[in-house]
Write an enzyme that holds these catalytic residues in place. Structure first.
Site, PDB file in Angstrom:
ATOM      1  N   ASP A  38       0.903  -1.276   0.002  1.00  0.00           N
ATOM      2  CA  ASP A  38       0.222  -0.100   0.040  1.00  0.00           C
ATOM      3  C   ASP A  38       0.789   1.312   0.076  1.00  0.00           C
ATOM      4  O   ASP A  38       1.427   1.237   1.095  1.00  0.00           O
ATOM      5  CB  ASP A  38      -0.956  -0.039   1.115  1.00  0.00           C
ATOM      6  N   ASN A  88       3.691   4.590 -11.712  1.00  0.00           N
ATOM      7  CA  ASN A  88       2.449   4.599 -12.231  1.00  0.00           C
ATOM      8  C   ASN A  88       1.238   4.843 -11.487  1.00  0.00           C
ATOM      9  O   ASN A  88       0.341   5.563 -11.616  1.00  0.00           O
ATOM     10  CB  ASN A  88       2.211   3.650 -13.323  1.00  0.00           C
ATOM     11  N   TYR A 123      -6.235  16.628  -7.453  1.00  0.00           N
ATOM     12  CA  TYR A 123      -5.463  15.881  -8.195  1.00  0.00           C
ATOM     13  C   TYR A 123      -4.795  16.563  -9.284  1.00  0.00           C
ATOM     14  O   TYR A 123      -3.625  16.132  -9.696  1.00  0.00           O
ATOM     15  CB  TYR A 123      -6.734  15.003  -9.153  1.00  0.00           C
ATOM     16  N   LYS A 162      -0.703  16.183 -10.265  1.00  0.00           N
ATOM     17  CA  LYS A 162      -0.097  15.887 -11.461  1.00  0.00           C
ATOM     18  C   LYS A 162       0.804  16.942 -12.192  1.00  0.00           C
ATOM     19  O   LYS A 162       1.769  16.613 -12.981  1.00  0.00           O
ATOM     20  CB  LYS A 162      -1.399  15.332 -12.324  1.00  0.00           C
TER      21      LYS A 162
HETATM   22  N1  LIG Z   1      -7.222   6.748 -16.771  1.00  0.00           N
HETATM   23  C1  LIG Z   1      -7.205   8.044 -17.074  1.00  0.00           C
HETATM   24  O1  LIG Z   1      -7.894   8.601 -17.683  1.00  0.00           O
HETATM   25  C2  LIG Z   1      -5.811   8.684 -16.664  1.00  0.00           C
HETATM   26  C3  LIG Z   1      -5.623   9.925 -17.304  1.00  0.00           C
HETATM   27  C4  LIG Z   1      -4.215  10.460 -16.979  1.00  0.00           C
HETATM   28  C5  LIG Z   1      -3.540   9.874 -16.029  1.00  0.00           C
HETATM   29  N2  LIG Z   1      -3.752   8.786 -15.404  1.00  0.00           N
HETATM   30  C6  LIG Z   1      -2.710   8.482 -14.203  1.00  0.00           C
HETATM   31  O2  LIG Z   1      -2.438   7.017 -14.649  1.00  0.00           O
HETATM   32  C7  LIG Z   1      -2.163   6.094 -13.643  1.00  0.00           C
HETATM   33  C8  LIG Z   1      -2.846   4.970 -13.461  1.00  0.00           C
HETATM   34  O3  LIG Z   1      -4.204   5.353 -13.685  1.00  0.00           O
HETATM   35  P1  LIG Z   1      -5.305   4.044 -14.409  1.00  0.00           P
HETATM   36  O4  LIG Z   1      -5.807   5.177 -15.268  1.00  0.00           O
HETATM   37  O5  LIG Z   1      -4.386   3.069 -14.717  1.00  0.00           O
HETATM   38  O6  LIG Z   1      -6.221   4.003 -13.024  1.00  0.00           O
HETATM   39  P2  LIG Z   1      -6.578   2.565 -12.318  1.00  0.00           P
HETATM   40  O7  LIG Z   1      -7.336   1.601 -13.480  1.00  0.00           O
HETATM   41  O8  LIG Z   1      -7.848   2.962 -11.199  1.00  0.00           O
HETATM   42  O9  LIG Z   1      -5.424   2.137 -11.592  1.00  0.00           O
HETATM   43  C9  LIG Z   1      -4.689   2.636 -10.479  1.00  0.00           C
HETATM   44  C10 LIG Z   1      -3.690   1.767 -10.085  1.00  0.00           C
HETATM   45  O10 LIG Z   1      -3.078   2.348  -8.902  1.00  0.00           O
HETATM   46  C11 LIG Z   1      -2.911   1.575  -7.824  1.00  0.00           C
HETATM   47  N3  LIG Z   1      -3.092   2.192  -6.583  1.00  0.00           N
HETATM   48  C12 LIG Z   1      -4.006   3.091  -6.254  1.00  0.00           C
HETATM   49  N4  LIG Z   1      -3.897   3.438  -4.832  1.00  0.00           N
HETATM   50  C13 LIG Z   1      -2.882   2.629  -4.348  1.00  0.00           C
HETATM   51  C14 LIG Z   1      -2.123   2.412  -3.384  1.00  0.00           C
HETATM   52  N5  LIG Z   1      -2.491   3.179  -2.259  1.00  0.00           N
HETATM   53  N6  LIG Z   1      -1.140   1.677  -3.112  1.00  0.00           N
HETATM   54  C15 LIG Z   1      -0.652   0.998  -4.181  1.00  0.00           C
HETATM   55  N7  LIG Z   1      -1.189   1.177  -5.286  1.00  0.00           N
HETATM   56  C16 LIG Z   1      -2.276   1.896  -5.471  1.00  0.00           C
HETATM   57  C17 LIG Z   1      -4.151   0.650  -8.246  1.00  0.00           C
HETATM   58  O11 LIG Z   1      -4.017  -0.826  -7.365  1.00  0.00           O
HETATM   59  P3  LIG Z   1      -4.989  -1.275  -6.152  1.00  0.00           P
HETATM   60  O12 LIG Z   1      -6.088  -0.561  -6.084  1.00  0.00           O
HETATM   61  O13 LIG Z   1      -5.010  -2.542  -6.478  1.00  0.00           O
HETATM   62  O14 LIG Z   1      -3.819  -0.991  -5.070  1.00  0.00           O
HETATM   63  C18 LIG Z   1      -4.230   0.303  -9.591  1.00  0.00           C
HETATM   64  O15 LIG Z   1      -3.412  -0.451 -10.038  1.00  0.00           O
HETATM   65  C19 LIG Z   1      -2.329   7.226 -12.481  1.00  0.00           C
HETATM   66  O16 LIG Z   1      -1.268   7.695 -11.792  1.00  0.00           O
HETATM   67  C20 LIG Z   1      -3.363   8.201 -12.888  1.00  0.00           C
HETATM   68  O17 LIG Z   1      -3.375   9.555 -12.430  1.00  0.00           O
HETATM   69  C21 LIG Z   1      -4.888   8.227 -15.704  1.00  0.00           C
END
Ligand SMILES: NC(=O)c1ccc[n+]([C@@H]2O[C@H](COP(=O)([O-])OP(=O)(O)OC[C@H]3O[C@@H](n4cnc5c(N)ncnc54)[C@H](OP(=O)(O)O)[C@@H]3O)[C@@H](O)[C@H]2O)c1
Length: 401
Positions: A205, A230, A295, A299
């Site tokens: 975590d 990530n 957020y 970023k």
């Molecule tokens: N999707 C978008 O539209 C988007 C756009 C721009 C940037 N991003 C960025 O891309 C990155 C990945 O996001 P995503 O879109 O793939 O979202 P996602 O599908 O919700 O994945 C987020 C990941 O982060 C992990 N995570 C969250 N809280 C955590 C914690 N306390 N400890 C360890 N791991 C944690 C989650 O795993 P667990 O829940 O299993 O811990 C999951 O594997 C993020 O940094 C996000 O800000 C996403």
């Protein structure tokens, strides 16, 4: 700065650099002036050697503008699609010079001046054809470039899971981390079976400093080459309705953990003399976002740290890149409590970042997101924030407004 410029210019011959500079000048200065400021009665455009004047010229200027803009971008990135049409376009200019001489001057003088004018564009067409192998060069695999092991944080879903798949496809063994270790085990199994790579699952975590330390400990015996920084999440809603504990957790996961992990791992990569780190930023970091205030702040933090580290690490063999996706298919929106909208496939975003790694400090996925980020630089701050508010409100559930 000088070495960066040197690396950029070394990708193409001098005459192509000159052509790229010319396209850039035309796209950013001359064509905007031509289109917006030049009086209609003085306007003239040449197509295939024939002159258009007045409104005919004005109406076709956007096409010339688009051609120069595509030329500047295509030469800069040396895209594979660039050389066929650039060579064809230069050949068309050469032919147009001859036509222009015959139609508007006539006789031997017309022929001679047309042929003389055609020499340079014809040489450019031949030059582009002869150097076509330099465009769209495929890079080596991530394993060949950096080594065997990669760490992917946030690998249990979305962009992180796709990073793990892409790296394994390129032969890398992966340390997969997140909180949901059942998901990580399933993914590890998939990577081992499908790509024959080794994996290690570390449930941690990253909101807790003990979780970050546990992860660092679990990497001690691994010669880490690539670090995909990530893990992260968003939290949608009006600030005074949000849970302060969750806001704090967001700072821990999106800002503190990436920095502490980088603090432990970058010295190791630097000592190896070869490695890479990709940080998942977001175009949300390109402007303040009302109703996503914290957020977007986390970023912009990731963006500034990553881009600064890119400069610090230059020449050490360690490549740094900030990936700035726009809306992407993942669990992000559900976790953030946002209204769902269609996003780009996570695999596209990942591929873009692997291709950009080692070439630039940051990469924005998709031309529309790039246009949004560029727009954010140009408009007055107040206008920008109010426009962003309108946009984010549409994705904010009623009860959180
Ligand atoms: N999707 C978008 O539209 C988007 C756009 C721009 C940037 N991003 C960025 O891309 C990155 C990945 O996001 P995503 O879109 O793939 O979202 P996602 O599908 O919700 O994945 C987020 C990941 O982060 C992990 N995570 C969250 N809280 C955590 C914690 N306390 N400890 C360890 N791991 C944690 C989650 O795993 P667990 O829940 O299993 O811990 C999951 O594997 C993020 O940094 C996000 O800000 C996403």
């Amino acid at each position: 700065m000088r070495s960066w410029l040197h690396d950029c210019l070394a990708r193409r011959p001098w005459w192509m650099n000159a052509l790229m500079a010319f396209c850039f000048y035309m796209a950013t200065l001359y064509m905007p002036w031509d289109f917006f400021l030049k009086p209609i009665d003085r306007d003239a455009e040449a197509w295939f050697g024939f002159l258009l004047r007045g409104w005919g010229a004005k109406a076709t200027e956007p096409l010339h503008w688009a051609i120069y803009a595509a030329g500047a971008y295509g030469f800069w990135r040396m895209r594979g699609w660039m050389w066929p049409w650039a060579a064809l376009y230069a050949a068309q200019v050469a032919l147009g010079m001859v036509v222009w001489g015959i139609v508007y001057k006539g006789g031997a003088v017309g022929w001679l001046s047309g042929l003389a004018g055609a020499v340079v564009p014809a040489m450019v067409a031949v030059g582009i054809w002869n150097t076509r192998a330099r465009f769209g060069v495929k890079r080596a695999t991530m394993r060949q470039r950096y080594g065997e092991w990669a760490l992917v944080t946030g690998a249990s879903a979305g962009i992180g899971a796709e990073f793990a798949r892409a790296l394994a496809r390129e032969g890398m063994s992966c340390v997969l981390t997140a909180r949901r270790d059942d998901r990580l085990r399933l993914l590890a199994d998939e990577l081992e079976k499908q790509y024959g790579v080794a994996t290690r699952v570390v449930a941690a975590d990253l909101e807790q400093s003990a979780g970050v330390e546990h992860l660092v400990e679990a990497l001690r015996d691994i010669d880490l080459a690539v670090f995909i920084n990530n893990a992260g999440f968003g939290y949608s809603g009006r600030f005074d309705k949000q849970d302060p504990k969750r806001l704090r957790a967001m700072i821990e996961v999106n800002c503190v953990a990436p920095v502490v992990l980088a603090g432990h791992l970058l010295p190791r990569l630097r000592q190896r003399g070869c490695g890479a780190m990709i940080i998942s930023g977001s175009i949300a970091g390109r402007q303040p976002l009302p109703y996503h205030a914290l957020y977007s702040a986390t970023k912009v933090f990731d963006l500034h740290v990553g881009e600064a580290l890119w400069a610090e690490m230059r020449g050490t063999g360690v490549d740094i890149l900030v990936l700035e996706p726009g809306p992407t298919e993942s669990e992000f929106r559900d976790v953030a409590g946002e209204i769902r909208e269609v996003g780009e496939p996570a695999a596209n975003v990942v591929q873009l970042s692997l291709d950009a790694l080692g070439r630039q400090p940051s990469v924005i996925s998709g031309w529309f997101n790039w246009a949004r980020a560029t727009f954010a630089r140009l408009v007055p701050r107040t206008v920008l924030i109010l426009m962003a508010e309108k946009f984010v409100l549409q994705q904010t559930p009623e009860e959180m407004r």
